[in-house]
Scaffold this motif. Structure first.
Motif, PDB file in Angstrom:
ATOM      1  N   SER A 154       0.220   3.164   0.685  1.00 47.88           N
ATOM      2  CA  SER A 154       0.272   3.619  -0.762  1.00 47.88           C
ATOM      3  C   SER A 154       0.937   1.804  -0.964  1.00 47.88           C
ATOM      4  CB  SER A 154       1.563   4.019  -1.280  1.00 47.88           C
ATOM      5  OG  SER A 154       1.582   5.182  -1.137  1.00 47.88           O
ATOM      6  N   PRO A 155       0.659   1.153  -2.214  1.00 46.31           N
ATOM      7  CA  PRO A 155       0.429  -0.163  -2.641  1.00 46.31           C
ATOM      8  C   PRO A 155       2.349  -0.374  -1.871  1.00 46.31           C
ATOM      9  CG  PRO A 155      -0.081   1.298  -4.112  1.00 46.31           C
ATOM     10  CD  PRO A 155       0.015   2.118  -2.826  1.00 46.31           C
ATOM     11  N   GLY A 156       2.148  -1.636  -1.026  1.00 48.35           N
ATOM     12  CA  GLY A 156       3.504  -2.038  -1.144  1.00 48.35           C
ATOM     13  C   GLY A 156       4.140  -1.656   0.071  1.00 48.35           C
ATOM     14  N   ASP A 157       3.833  -0.756   0.847  1.00 47.86           N
ATOM     15  CA  ASP A 157       3.328  -0.456   2.325  1.00 47.86           C
ATOM     16  C   ASP A 157       2.699  -1.092   3.411  1.00 47.86           C
ATOM     17  OD1 ASP A 157       4.253   2.047   1.730  1.00 47.86           O
ATOM     18  OD2 ASP A 157       3.054   2.804   2.014  1.00 47.86           O
TER      19      ASP A 157
ATOM     20  N   LEU B 150      -0.541  -6.472   7.611  1.00 46.07           N
ATOM     21  CA  LEU B 150      -0.518  -6.706   6.291  1.00 46.07           C
ATOM     22  C   LEU B 150      -0.152  -6.164   5.385  1.00 46.07           C
ATOM     23  CD1 LEU B 150      -4.525  -6.687   7.043  1.00 46.07           C
ATOM     24  CD2 LEU B 150      -3.197  -8.347   6.771  1.00 46.07           C
ATOM     25  N   LYS B 151      -0.199  -6.281   3.621  1.00 42.58           N
ATOM     26  CA  LYS B 151       0.361  -5.320   2.862  1.00 42.58           C
ATOM     27  C   LYS B 151       0.001  -4.973   1.862  1.00 42.58           C
ATOM     28  CE  LYS B 151       4.621  -5.827  -0.381  1.00 42.58           C
ATOM     29  NZ  LYS B 151       5.451  -7.007  -1.235  1.00 42.58           N
ATOM     30  N   VAL B 152      -0.333  -3.856   2.107  1.00 42.80           N
ATOM     31  CA  VAL B 152      -0.922  -2.800   0.967  1.00 42.80           C
ATOM     32  C   VAL B 152      -0.561  -3.513  -0.688  1.00 42.80           C
ATOM     33  CG1 VAL B 152      -2.236  -0.643  -0.185  1.00 42.80           C
ATOM     34  CG2 VAL B 152      -1.104  -1.409   2.989  1.00 42.80           C
ATOM     35  N   ALA B 153      -2.251  -4.415  -1.164  1.00 43.89           N
ATOM     36  CA  ALA B 153      -1.841  -3.637  -2.782  1.00 43.89           C
ATOM     37  C   ALA B 153      -2.846  -2.506  -3.654  1.00 43.89           C
ATOM     38  CB  ALA B 153      -3.218  -4.485  -2.562  1.00 43.89           C
ATOM     39  N   SER B 154      -3.443  -2.268  -2.687  1.00 43.01           N
ATOM     40  CA  SER B 154      -4.188  -0.808  -3.371  1.00 43.01           C
ATOM     41  C   SER B 154      -4.018   0.169  -2.406  1.00 43.01           C
ATOM     42  CB  SER B 154      -4.890  -1.220  -4.469  1.00 43.01           C
ATOM     43  OG  SER B 154      -6.012  -2.244  -4.502  1.00 43.01           O
TER      44      SER B 154
ATOM     45  N   THR C  69      -3.095  -7.891   0.004  1.00 40.77           N
ATOM     46  CA  THR C  69      -2.806  -8.829  -0.619  1.00 40.77           C
ATOM     47  C   THR C  69      -2.739 -10.143  -0.253  1.00 40.77           C
ATOM     48  OG1 THR C  69      -0.271  -9.442   0.197  1.00 40.77           O
ATOM     49  CG2 THR C  69      -0.312  -7.674  -1.216  1.00 40.77           C
ATOM     50  N   THR C  70      -2.614 -10.384   1.262  1.00 44.93           N
ATOM     51  CA  THR C  70      -3.634 -11.619   1.394  1.00 44.93           C
ATOM     52  C   THR C  70      -5.347 -11.579   1.626  1.00 44.93           C
ATOM     53  OG1 THR C  70      -2.546 -11.300   3.614  1.00 44.93           O
ATOM     54  CG2 THR C  70      -1.631 -12.058   1.662  1.00 44.93           C
TER      55      THR C  70
ATOM     56  N   GLY D 264       9.150   2.929   7.668  1.00 37.17           N
ATOM     57  CA  GLY D 264      10.417   3.131   7.766  1.00 37.17           C
ATOM     58  C   GLY D 264      10.662   1.080   7.494  1.00 37.17           C
ATOM     59  N   PRO D 265       9.994   0.564   7.515  1.00 33.35           N
ATOM     60  CA  PRO D 265      10.373  -0.981   6.859  1.00 33.35           C
ATOM     61  C   PRO D 265      11.345  -1.227   6.838  1.00 33.35           C
ATOM     62  CG  PRO D 265       8.161  -0.287   5.753  1.00 33.35           C
ATOM     63  CD  PRO D 265       8.692   0.901   6.798  1.00 33.35           C
TER      64      PRO D 265
END
Length: 526
Positions: free
Chosen positions: A138-141, A171-175, A184-185, A205-206
């Motif tokens: 999900s976004p934010g993962d 990487l970080k999920v934006a959508s 996000t990048t 579990g980050p």
């Protein structure tokens, strides 16, 4: 001796937090209140763990001034907490494992989901990719992309990895839309599922909002690792000293947007058990002020058998490293090495005194689009023997492409000062499009060139090149662009430019009486 008790209590603590039953306001958990003495002689392990078990999100684990003797690693796995050493606390561990671990599974590794293959090739600098089935994010993962690649040190095929690591990044999920994930990048490599078996894995579990500050971690020479951090994001580490271990004093895996500052590492590093500082599977890493010195010289067997490696960056992208110094005096391993490191910027990097090392800076295995601004590389490789093919800066010929060296000072290194390879010994990969812009390059012997560029489409512009050296510049490649360089007159060069291909061209080079067979022409650096 503590593991079974700690594990049971720790699982109970996590269970209560996840149920929302631990809702006390943020607190200072002073380890001395829980019975720690900090006198350097009393075993404080149990008391410190009692304080750790009391941690809830928002809390601070406080170590007042003193030396805290521990005999088992300290493991913290609670999000949004701080560890504060009061600028005068030392944790000295006398076991044979790790001094402190933050996040992950407790052994320096993040917790990942099962890998899910990409459904189609995702190109470099794309902002999204698609998997064959749901990754469950999900976004934010946070997630880890990984793939293989040919031309590793063991001759691996397209889906294998180099012994020091795979290609990849965090990487970080934006959508998320169906099985398509936007980040996000950007993606900093081309990820190919059909050729290189590209997959994605969710980080489970980050921890976020972690702060580690103003503390010294001492491994007493018996521990393998000093400070491990795994599966952590949006966090800071500052004012930390990690020392006296047999392997990595800092081991960081599977992290995103973690900022490190004012870090000191001494008495660490080995070829067998990890570089003194070991960053693997990183995204958006930042370092501002890090010193590595007094590396393990390499004696005995086990971890210390082959001597220390200094700074290592593996499968990491989009990082900014400022004011990193690696002083490899007395060590035998490579002072600075990258494996599949991409699109990173290094400002004011100093790598020095790796006299017995093969090279100063080693770029290996798909390390591409990295920029080195104002680096200083000196006195490396002098003990390996003239004519051995090593260099102050060495790109290894296995897809190390489009790296840039801006205004670097590279002097007094054994053999070549800067070597851009064409192919490595397996002749599977090639170094393409690497650039030297400005800077000072001074040779150390009359046998080797000062700068030896063999990868195709390389460029050397506006550099000052002085002897001694068989040549100041040897474009042994094709399609090199050589413009506006100055060759130091009367400095012992036997020749200025010795080109081996008519496709190497350039103009406006100031030769100061030295010879040149470079094809005259107008060219633009790639």
């Amino acid at each position: 001796m503590y593991a079974p008790i700690f594990q049971r209590v720790w699982l109970l603590s996590l269970f209560l937090i996840f149920l929302g039953l631990s809702s006390a306001p943020a607190a200072i958990r002073d380890v001395t209140v829980y019975g720690a003495t900090g006198n350097g002689g009393t075993d404080d392990t149990t008391a410190i763990y009692n304080a750790i078990f009391a941690l809830a999100p928002g809390d601070t684990l406080l170590f007042p001034c003193g030396t805290y003797l521990t005999t088992y690693q300290l493991f913290i796995n609670v999000t949004n907490v701080s560890v504060d050493g009061s600028s005068c606390a030392t944790i000295r561990n006398t076991s044979s494992g790790t001094v402190m671990v933050i996040g992950g599974s407790g052994n320096g590794n993040p917790n990942y989901s099962s890998p899910v293959a990409l459904s189609a090739t995702a190109n470099e600098l794309d902002t999204s990719f698609t998997t064959v089935s749901s990754l469950g994010v999900s976004p934010g993962d946070y997630l880890y992309l990984q793939q293989g690649g040919k031309d590793g040190s063991n001759g691996s095929g397209d889906t294998g990895c180099d012994p020091s690591g795979c290609r990849g990044e965090v990487l970080k999920v934006a959508s998320v839309s169906g099985n398509t994930i936007t980040v996000t990048t950007a993606l900093h490599d081309t990820y190919n599922p059909s050729v290189n078996a590209a997959t994605a894995r969710k980080i489970l579990g980050p921890l976020t909002g972690i702060t580690i500050r103003n503390i010294t971690l001492d491994g007493s020479g018996s521990n393998i690792y000093g400070f491990e951090i795994a599966g952590v994001a949006e966090s800071t580490v500052s004012g930390v000293t990690s020392r006296n271990v047999q392997g990595a004093a800092i081991l960081s895996r599977g992290n995103f947007n973690v900022a490190w500052s004012n870090i000191t590492v001494t008495g660490a590093g080995s070829a067998q058990c990890g570089d003194a500082v070991w960053f693997e599977n990183q995204g958006n890493l930042s370092v501002s002020g890090m010193s590595i010195s007094n590396e393990n010289p390499g004696t005995g067997s086990g971890c210390l058998a082959n001597g220390a490696f200094g700074f290592g960056m593996i499968a990491s992208a989009n990082s900014t490293i400022i004011n990193l110094t690696v002083d490899a005096a007395g060590a035998f391993g490579r002072p600075f090495k990258t494996t599949a490191a991409r699109w990173n910027t290094f400002n004011s990097l100093t790598v020095k005194n790796g006299v017995q090392a093969y090279n100063g800076i080693s770029l290996e295995y798909y390390s591409s689009h990295n920029t080195f601004n104002f680096c200083v590389v000196t006195n490396n490789g002098a003990g390996t023997g003239t004519g051995t093919g090593n260099a102050g800066i060495n790109t290894f010929g296995n897809f190390n492409q489009y790296n840039t060296f801006n205004n670097c000072t590279v002097t007094g290194n054994g053999n070549v000062q800067l070597l851009i390879n064409n192919y490595d010994t397996l002749r599977l990969g090639q170094d393409i499009g690497n650039k030297i812009i400005g800077g000072t390059y001074t040779g150390s012997n009359t046998v080797q060139p000062v700068i030896d560029i063999n990868g195709s489409n390389a460029s050397v512009t506006s550099a000052t090149i002085s002897g001694p050296g068989a040549q100041g510049l040897h474009p042994g490649s094709t399609n090199a662009c050589v413009n506006n360089n100055i060759f130091g007159g009367g400095t012992g060069l036997r020749a200025g430019i010795l080109s081996t291909s008519s496709t190497n061209i350039g103009s406006s080079n100031i030769m100061n009486g030295y010879s040149s067979n470079l094809t005259a022409g107008t060219c633009t650096a790639p």
